[in-house]
Scaffold this motif. Sequence first.
Motif, PDB file in Angstrom:
ATOM      1  N   ILE A   1      71.235  18.572  49.751  1.00 10.45           N
ATOM      2  CA  ILE A   1      70.127  19.538  49.838  1.00 10.45           C
ATOM      3  C   ILE A   1      70.653  20.934  50.146  1.00 10.45           C
ATOM      4  O   ILE A   1      70.174  21.927  49.601  1.00 10.45           O
ATOM      5  CB  ILE A   1      69.088  19.078  50.895  1.00 10.45           C
ATOM      6  N   VAL A   2      71.658  21.023  51.000  1.00 10.95           N
ATOM      7  CA  VAL A   2      72.246  22.323  51.365  1.00 10.95           C
ATOM      8  C   VAL A   2      72.998  22.934  50.173  1.00 10.95           C
ATOM      9  O   VAL A   2      72.872  24.132  49.898  1.00 10.95           O
ATOM     10  CB  VAL A   2      73.198  22.175  52.578  1.00 10.95           C
ATOM     11  N   ILE A   3      73.754  22.120  49.450  1.00  6.95           N
ATOM     12  CA  ILE A   3      74.619  22.602  48.360  1.00  6.95           C
ATOM     13  C   ILE A   3      73.827  23.050  47.130  1.00  6.95           C
ATOM     14  O   ILE A   3      74.093  24.103  46.557  1.00  6.95           O
ATOM     15  CB  ILE A   3      75.651  21.514  47.966  1.00  6.95           C
ATOM     16  N   HIS A   4      72.840  22.252  46.731  1.00  3.89           N
ATOM     17  CA  HIS A   4      72.133  22.511  45.470  1.00  3.89           C
ATOM     18  C   HIS A   4      70.913  23.416  45.673  1.00  3.89           C
ATOM     19  O   HIS A   4      69.989  23.070  46.419  1.00  3.89           O
ATOM     20  CB  HIS A   4      71.717  21.197  44.820  1.00  3.89           C
TER      21      HIS A   4
ATOM     22  N   PHE B   1      62.344  20.023  54.678  1.00  7.49           N
ATOM     23  CA  PHE B   1      61.771  19.124  55.683  1.00  7.49           C
ATOM     24  C   PHE B   1      62.473  17.770  55.674  1.00  7.49           C
ATOM     25  O   PHE B   1      62.695  17.172  56.729  1.00  7.49           O
ATOM     26  CB  PHE B   1      60.265  18.934  55.452  1.00  7.49           C
ATOM     27  N   ILE B   2      62.829  17.294  54.492  1.00 11.76           N
ATOM     28  CA  ILE B   2      63.566  16.021  54.385  1.00 11.76           C
ATOM     29  C   ILE B   2      64.930  16.148  55.067  1.00 11.76           C
ATOM     30  O   ILE B   2      65.345  15.263  55.817  1.00 11.76           O
ATOM     31  CB  ILE B   2      63.725  15.598  52.902  1.00 11.76           C
ATOM     32  N   ALA B   3      65.623  17.263  54.808  1.00 11.78           N
ATOM     33  CA  ALA B   3      66.934  17.500  55.442  1.00 11.78           C
ATOM     34  C   ALA B   3      66.800  17.534  56.965  1.00 11.78           C
ATOM     35  O   ALA B   3      67.633  16.955  57.681  1.00 11.78           O
ATOM     36  CB  ALA B   3      67.521  18.822  54.937  1.00 11.78           C
TER      37      ALA B   3
ATOM     38  N   LEU C   1      66.439   7.228  46.871  1.00 13.62           N
ATOM     39  CA  LEU C   1      66.044   6.459  45.687  1.00 13.62           C
ATOM     40  C   LEU C   1      64.727   6.932  45.082  1.00 13.62           C
ATOM     41  O   LEU C   1      64.555   6.912  43.864  1.00 13.62           O
ATOM     42  CB  LEU C   1      65.932   4.966  46.055  1.00 13.62           C
ATOM     43  N   LYS C   2      63.790   7.325  45.941  1.00 15.77           N
ATOM     44  CA  LYS C   2      62.433   7.620  45.469  1.00 15.77           C
ATOM     45  C   LYS C   2      62.193   9.077  45.087  1.00 15.77           C
ATOM     46  O   LYS C   2      61.295   9.375  44.307  1.00 15.77           O
ATOM     47  CB  LYS C   2      61.411   7.198  46.540  1.00 15.77           C
ATOM     48  N   MET C   3      62.948  10.009  45.674  1.00 13.37           N
ATOM     49  CA  MET C   3      62.757  11.426  45.327  1.00 13.37           C
ATOM     50  C   MET C   3      63.616  11.734  44.105  1.00 13.37           C
ATOM     51  O   MET C   3      64.854  11.654  44.169  1.00 13.37           O
ATOM     52  CB  MET C   3      63.136  12.328  46.504  1.00 13.37           C
ATOM     53  N   LYS C   4      62.960  12.063  43.005  1.00 10.82           N
ATOM     54  CA  LYS C   4      63.621  12.192  41.699  1.00 10.82           C
ATOM     55  C   LYS C   4      64.819  13.148  41.711  1.00 10.82           C
ATOM     56  O   LYS C   4      65.908  12.808  41.250  1.00 10.82           O
ATOM     57  CB  LYS C   4      62.594  12.658  40.672  1.00 10.82           C
ATOM     58  N   GLU C   5      64.641  14.357  42.261  1.00 10.99           N
ATOM     59  CA  GLU C   5      65.704  15.377  42.243  1.00 10.99           C
ATOM     60  C   GLU C   5      66.895  14.969  43.114  1.00 10.99           C
ATOM     61  O   GLU C   5      68.055  15.159  42.732  1.00 10.99           O
ATOM     62  CB  GLU C   5      65.154  16.737  42.696  1.00 10.99           C
ATOM     63  N   ILE C   6      66.603  14.411  44.297  1.00  7.40           N
ATOM     64  CA  ILE C   6      67.682  13.962  45.193  1.00  7.40           C
ATOM     65  C   ILE C   6      68.438  12.802  44.541  1.00  7.40           C
ATOM     66  O   ILE C   6      69.674  12.760  44.553  1.00  7.40           O
ATOM     67  CB  ILE C   6      67.128  13.542  46.572  1.00  7.40           C
TER      68      ILE C   6
ATOM     69  N   HIS D   1      66.365  23.797  47.457  1.00  6.59           N
ATOM     70  CA  HIS D   1      66.000  24.704  48.556  1.00  6.59           C
ATOM     71  C   HIS D   1      64.506  25.017  48.529  1.00  6.59           C
ATOM     72  O   HIS D   1      64.078  26.162  48.532  1.00  6.59           O
ATOM     73  CB  HIS D   1      66.823  26.001  48.477  1.00  6.59           C
ATOM     74  N   GLU D   2      63.698  23.962  48.503  1.00  7.53           N
ATOM     75  CA  GLU D   2      62.238  24.066  48.535  1.00  7.53           C
ATOM     76  C   GLU D   2      61.749  23.465  49.841  1.00  7.53           C
ATOM     77  O   GLU D   2      62.432  22.617  50.431  1.00  7.53           O
ATOM     78  CB  GLU D   2      61.631  23.326  47.347  1.00  7.53           C
ATOM     79  N   PRO D   3      60.542  23.862  50.298  1.00  7.87           N
ATOM     80  CA  PRO D   3      60.045  23.357  51.592  1.00  7.87           C
ATOM     81  C   PRO D   3      60.117  21.842  51.744  1.00  7.87           C
ATOM     82  O   PRO D   3      60.550  21.348  52.787  1.00  7.87           O
ATOM     83  CB  PRO D   3      58.598  23.849  51.607  1.00  7.87           C
ATOM     84  N   MET D   4      59.708  21.111  50.701  1.00 10.23           N
ATOM     85  CA  MET D   4      59.695  19.645  50.797  1.00 10.23           C
ATOM     86  C   MET D   4      61.084  19.089  51.115  1.00 10.23           C
ATOM     87  O   MET D   4      61.246  18.235  51.988  1.00 10.23           O
ATOM     88  CB  MET D   4      59.190  19.046  49.486  1.00 10.23           C
TER      89      MET D   4
END
Length: 308
Positions: free
Chosen positions: A47-50, A60-62, A289-294, A54-57
Motif C-alpha cells: 500500500i505504501v509503495i504503490h 485505513f486497511i494499512a 485475497l478479497k480486495m482486487k487491487e491489493i 494511496h486512497e482512503p480505503m
Amino acid sequence: MDDRFNITYITIDGYVEMHRYRYLYFVIMFIAYILIICCNSTIVCLIVIHKNLHEPMYIFIAALLLNSVLYSTNIYPKLLIDFLSEKQIISYPLCLFQSYVYYTLATSEFLLLTAMSYDRYVSICKPLQYPTIMRKTTVNVFLLLAWLVPACELSVAVALYANIKLCSFSLKGIFCNTSIYSLQCGRSVALTVYGVFMLVNIALLPLLFILFTYTRILLISYRSCKTVRNKAAQTCLPHLLVLINFSSFVTYDVVVVRLESDFPKTVRLVMTLQMITYQPLFNPVIYGLKMKEISKHLKKLLFQVKSH
C-alpha cells in the motif's frame, strides 16, 4: 510481593500442563508471530509503495494491519518468554500496562472499522461528494482519533485500577486483560460506572453507526444497477467479514473473561489463543485475497519472488 522494592507480582495461571508442552507452545506461537508480522507488513508495504493504493480505503486497511502488528507485539514476546521460564509471573504495573495497550489497540481496531464503514458509505451512497468529503485531512483526523480517543479514555481506567487493593495474585489467563478485574478485593463503583461509559462511548455507539452505514449501503445497492451492487460486494464484504470475526472475539472477552464465566481451563486457553492468533492473521488474508487491487499487486510480488 517483593518487599525489597515494594513490587507486587502476579502469577499467570492460564496455561495447561506448561511443564509438558512448553516447547510445543513456544514453537507454535513463535511461528504464528512471525506469520502475523510478515503477512501484515507485506500488505502495508504494498500500500505504501504503490501510488494507486494511496486512497482512503487502502490507507485505513494499512492502519488496521499496522494496528494488528502492534497488538500482537504487545502480547507475543511476553508469551514466548513465559513458555521458556520456570515461573510465569508479571509485575502488577507491567500487567496494567499490557492490559492498557491491549484494550487501546483492540478499541482502535473497532474505530478504524467504523471509519472504513463511513468511507464505504460515502463512496457508494454519495459518489459525487466522495473526493470533497474524504480528503487527506479527513483521513488523517480519523486515524488520529482512532488511536488517540481509546488511549486517553483507557488511561483514566488504568489510573483507577492502579489504586485498587488486590486480594488475589493469580491470573486466570495467559496475558493481562479484564481478568485482572477478578484480582480486586471488592468491586469498585467508580470503575464499574466508567467501564459502562467506555463501553457505550467507544463500542456501542460505533457499532450502531456501522450498522447504520451498512444498512444504507445495502438499501442503495439493492435499488441500484448491477455495477453498484458489484462494487458494494467487492469492497464491503471484506470489511464485514473482519468486523464479524472481531466482534465474536470481543464478545468472548466480555462474556467469558469479564463476567468470569465458569469455562474449563483448557477451553479458556484454546479460546484465548484463537483470539490472539486468528484476528491478526485473518485480516491480511481477507484483504489480500478479497480486495482486487491489493490481490493484483500481491500476485505480482509472488510471481517476481518465484522468477528469482
